[in-house]
Enzyme design. Structure first.
Site, PDB file in Angstrom:
ATOM      1  CE1 TYR A  54      -3.963   1.997   0.519  1.00  0.00           C
ATOM      2  CE2 TYR A  54      -2.546   3.451   1.404  1.00  0.00           C
ATOM      3  CZ  TYR A  54      -3.988   3.268   0.712  1.00  0.00           C
ATOM      4  OH  TYR A  54      -4.717   4.070   0.607  1.00  0.00           O
ATOM      5  CG  PHE A 106      -6.549  18.662 -24.231  1.00  0.00           C
ATOM      6  CD1 PHE A 106      -6.308  18.510 -25.394  1.00  0.00           C
ATOM      7  CD2 PHE A 106      -7.328  18.338 -22.980  1.00  0.00           C
ATOM      8  CE1 PHE A 106      -7.256  17.232 -25.508  1.00  0.00           C
ATOM      9  CE2 PHE A 106      -7.254  16.583 -23.847  1.00  0.00           C
ATOM     10  CZ  PHE A 106      -7.647  16.688 -24.589  1.00  0.00           C
ATOM     11  CB  THR A 107     -11.328  18.340 -23.237  1.00  0.00           C
ATOM     12  OG1 THR A 107     -10.773  17.542 -23.828  1.00  0.00           O
ATOM     13  CG2 THR A 107     -12.070  18.991 -25.051  1.00  0.00           C
ATOM     14  CG  ASP A 197      -0.654  18.917 -20.628  1.00  0.00           C
ATOM     15  OD1 ASP A 197       0.151  17.812 -21.193  1.00  0.00           O
ATOM     16  OD2 ASP A 197      -2.299  19.324 -20.973  1.00  0.00           O
ATOM     17  CE  LYS A 240      -3.480  11.443 -23.620  1.00  0.00           C
ATOM     18  NZ  LYS A 240      -4.258  10.863 -22.873  1.00  0.00           N
ATOM     19  NE  ARG A 364     -10.985  16.096 -29.875  1.00  0.00           N
ATOM     20  CZ  ARG A 364     -10.996  15.854 -29.197  1.00  0.00           C
ATOM     21  NH1 ARG A 364      -9.732  15.668 -27.720  1.00  0.00           N
ATOM     22  NH2 ARG A 364     -12.191  15.646 -27.447  1.00  0.00           N
ATOM     23  CG  PHE A 431     -15.839  15.433 -26.003  1.00  0.00           C
ATOM     24  CD1 PHE A 431     -15.214  14.351 -26.185  1.00  0.00           C
ATOM     25  CD2 PHE A 431     -15.714  16.879 -25.671  1.00  0.00           C
ATOM     26  CE1 PHE A 431     -13.909  14.907 -25.484  1.00  0.00           C
ATOM     27  CE2 PHE A 431     -14.890  17.281 -24.548  1.00  0.00           C
ATOM     28  CZ  PHE A 431     -13.978  15.516 -24.955  1.00  0.00           C
TER      29      PHE A 431
HETATM   30  C1  P71 Z   1      -6.380  12.384 -26.207  1.00  0.00           C
HETATM   31  C2  P71 Z   1      -6.439  12.492 -24.697  1.00  0.00           C
HETATM   32  C3  P71 Z   1      -7.408  11.625 -24.344  1.00  0.00           C
HETATM   33  C4  P71 Z   1      -8.750  12.616 -24.301  1.00  0.00           C
HETATM   34  C5  P71 Z   1      -9.152  13.458 -23.290  1.00  0.00           C
HETATM   35  C6  P71 Z   1     -10.477  13.874 -23.678  1.00  0.00           C
HETATM   36  C7  P71 Z   1     -10.881  13.565 -24.845  1.00  0.00           C
HETATM   37  C8  P71 Z   1     -11.024  12.556 -25.947  1.00  0.00           C
HETATM   38  C9  P71 Z   1     -10.072  11.883 -25.492  1.00  0.00           C
HETATM   39  C10 P71 Z   1      -5.588  13.106 -23.146  1.00  0.00           C
HETATM   40  C11 P71 Z   1      -5.209  14.782 -22.968  1.00  0.00           C
HETATM   41  C12 P71 Z   1      -4.671  15.458 -23.567  1.00  0.00           C
HETATM   42  C13 P71 Z   1      -3.695  16.317 -23.224  1.00  0.00           C
HETATM   43  C14 P71 Z   1      -2.776  17.250 -24.116  1.00  0.00           C
HETATM   44  C15 P71 Z   1      -4.243  16.278 -20.829  1.00  0.00           C
HETATM   45  C16 P71 Z   1      -4.998  14.543 -21.247  1.00  0.00           C
HETATM   46  C17 P71 Z   1      -5.428  14.800 -19.974  1.00  0.00           C
HETATM   47  N1  P71 Z   1      -6.067  13.038 -24.595  1.00  0.00           N
HETATM   48  N2  P71 Z   1      -3.273  17.038 -21.733  1.00  0.00           N
HETATM   49  O1  P71 Z   1      -5.926  12.867 -27.187  1.00  0.00           O
HETATM   50  O2  P71 Z   1      -4.292  14.841 -25.505  1.00  0.00           O
HETATM   51  O3  P71 Z   1      -5.404  13.168 -20.148  1.00  0.00           O
HETATM   52  O4  P71 Z   1      -6.830  11.062 -20.843  1.00  0.00           O
HETATM   53  O5  P71 Z   1      -4.572  11.152 -19.190  1.00  0.00           O
HETATM   54  O6  P71 Z   1      -7.134  12.094 -18.371  1.00  0.00           O
HETATM   55  O7  P71 Z   1      -7.243  11.639 -27.184  1.00  0.00           O
HETATM   56  P1  P71 Z   1      -6.283  11.875 -19.489  1.00  0.00           P
END
Ligand code: P71
Length: 441
Positions: A54, A106-107, A197, A240, A364, A431
């Site tokens: 843990y 970013f979303t 980021d 990523k 997007r 979305f």
């Molecule tokens: C991508 C994603 C995953 C995603 C997130 C939201 C909508 C659709 C798909 C995630 C990111 C990202 C950047 C620049 C933070 C996050 C969040 N991307 N910053 O592109 O691209 O990370 O998904 O691990 O929570 O498909 P998280």
């Protein structure tokens, strides 16, 4: 593989939203490069060495050492994924009513900033909103936009500058080293924090090596570390660049801010030595961090995205130029020039591509951009894009050939597309779960 009839049924059941498809109904999955990468033999081996204590797991210390070594930050807490870290930094560093200038939104990032009471302000250069501009660093901050915001609101009203490497919503476009240095200098003048980021920062380092004077002979690892050194901390979705299926982190140099992060993480994620992850996840992430900065890997990764771009370019398909790090972003405004933005051209393109070929992509555009929290109106981004995202180490050149043929076939029949009507709109990050009708479909 599926038949057109099966896809028609699956798409209708999914409300023409590619997020709602079952993966078994997808032929080639270009929804995202997030968590969909193939782990290496070494990462799989590391999974087997998970220390599932843990508290104080051995794998936490491996992971902490990897972040320090590769990104250069002093202190780090693990989180279950990127948005877990975004949540923590937003709660720690934003007071309600403060402004958060950023190089495009970013979303999930903006969602957490707004939930903390922050007011998001886009300070990216104008070229970023122009799909045909060939500017080499379309992720750069417009310093005049940033300075005029500071002058208008006062430095005390700026929570921090939110800088993203390879700007996702702009098409995976990089930030130059010259830019981060200049933003750092400006932040120093006004006493403003600068957070990064770092989600696709390795890919950003590749573009600096390729395009920026003075960096051709530096390694990806050196460039990455120099870039991070100009910032006060970073959040990361390790799903990523770091080649894992799950994981993220928040790193901070300031001991007091770190203290707050380490305390808050136990409320939302888990103890500060696991942050919502299993020990084995941190072990795989530590190996992935080291692999991500290998020169051959990153060259092959971006080379594959470019290969798809070259095929589409040869066929005259409109997409965001220059080709970015992780995806081809089809320009739905030009693809479906007969569809108004209210018909959701990028969502339509994602739906039609799936119906036609079984290739899954992601909207997007206006759907992703959501609504203005003050007015309730649709945000109307200039960029109306459909993303063909390439997972790392998963697909072959032959898959890219099939994708290009599928997009070309769709483009040939583009005039028949009628757009979509939104029938269900969720409150947050709409979305993901929105549903649509397809007139005549
Ligand atoms: C991508 C994603 C995953 C995603 C997130 C939201 C909508 C659709 C798909 C995630 C990111 C990202 C950047 C620049 C933070 C996050 C969040 N991307 N910053 O592109 O691209 O990370 O998904 O691990 O929570 O498909 P998280």
């Amino acid at each position: 593989m599926t038949t057109p009839e099966e896809r028609a049924e699956a798409a209708a059941a999914a409300g023409y939203n590619t997020f709602l498809l079952r993966s078994e109904d997808v032929y080639i999955d270009l929804l995202t490069d997030s968590g969909t990468n193939a782990m290496s033999d070494r990462q799989w081996a590391a999974l087997m060495l998970g220390d599932e204590a843990y508290a104080g797991s051995r794998n936490f210390y491996e992971f902490e050492a990897a972040v320090r070594e590769t990104y250069g930050y002093q202190h780090v807490v693990p989180t279950h994924q990127g948005r877990g870290a975004e949540h923590l930094i937003s709660q720690i560093a934003i007071r309600p009513g403060q402004f958060v200038p950023a190089n495009m939104y970013f979303t999930t990032t903006r969602e957490h900033q707004e939930r903390a009471g922050g007011v998001f302000v886009d300070v990216i250069i104008d070229e970023a909103h122009d799909p045909v501009s060939e500017h080499p660093f379309k992720g750069d901050v417009d310093l005049e936009k940033l300075e005029s915001l500071i002058a208008r609101e006062g430095a005390g009203q700026i929570a921090y500058v939110s800088l993203a490497g390879t700007v996702n919503m702009a098409g995976g476009q990089p930030v130059s080293m010259g830019c981060v240095r200049a933003v750092r200098a400006l932040c120093d003048v006004y006493g403003i924090l600068l957070f990064l980021d770092a989600t696709r920062m390795v890919e950003n380092a590749f573009f600096i090596q390729e395009r920026e004077a003075g960096y051709a002979d530096k390694t990806i690892a050196e460039i990455l570390k120099e870039f991070c050194s100009y910032t006060d901390g970073a959040w990361m979705s390790a799903k990523k660049d770091s080649l894992v299926n799950i994981g993220g982190w928040l790193a901070l140099n300031d001991p007091q801010l770190f203290d707050e992060a380490r305390n808050l993480v136990v409320v939302f994620e888990g103890l500060h030595t696991y942050g919502g992850l299993a020990g084995r996840d941190m072990a795989a992430m530590a190996v992935g961090i080291a692999e991500s900065v290998q020169e051959d890997h990153i060259r092959a990764r971006i080379g594959q995205v470019r290969y798809l771009g070259e095929l589409l370019d040869a066929a005259g398909i409109p997409f965001v130029k220059p080709v970015g790090g992780h995806a081809i972003f089809l320009d739905a405004r030009r693809f479906y020039s007969h569809l108004a933005q209210d018909k959701f051209p990028a969502q339509t393109l994602a739906a039609e591509l799936y119906l036609d070929s079984g290739v899954r992509s992601m909207e997007r555009g206006i759907v992703s951009a959501g609504r203005d929290p003050q007015t309730g109106e649709h945000n109307r981004p200039r960029l109306e894009l459909t993303r063909l995202t390439i997972p790392r180490r998963v697909y072959t050149q032959a898959h890219m050939d099939i994708v290009a043929e599928a997009v070309e076939a769709l483009y040939a029949g583009r005039d028949s597309a009628k757009g979509l009507v939104m029938t269900y709109e969720p409150r947050y990050l709409r979305f993901f779960q929105a549903r649509f009708d397809r007139p005549g479909g």
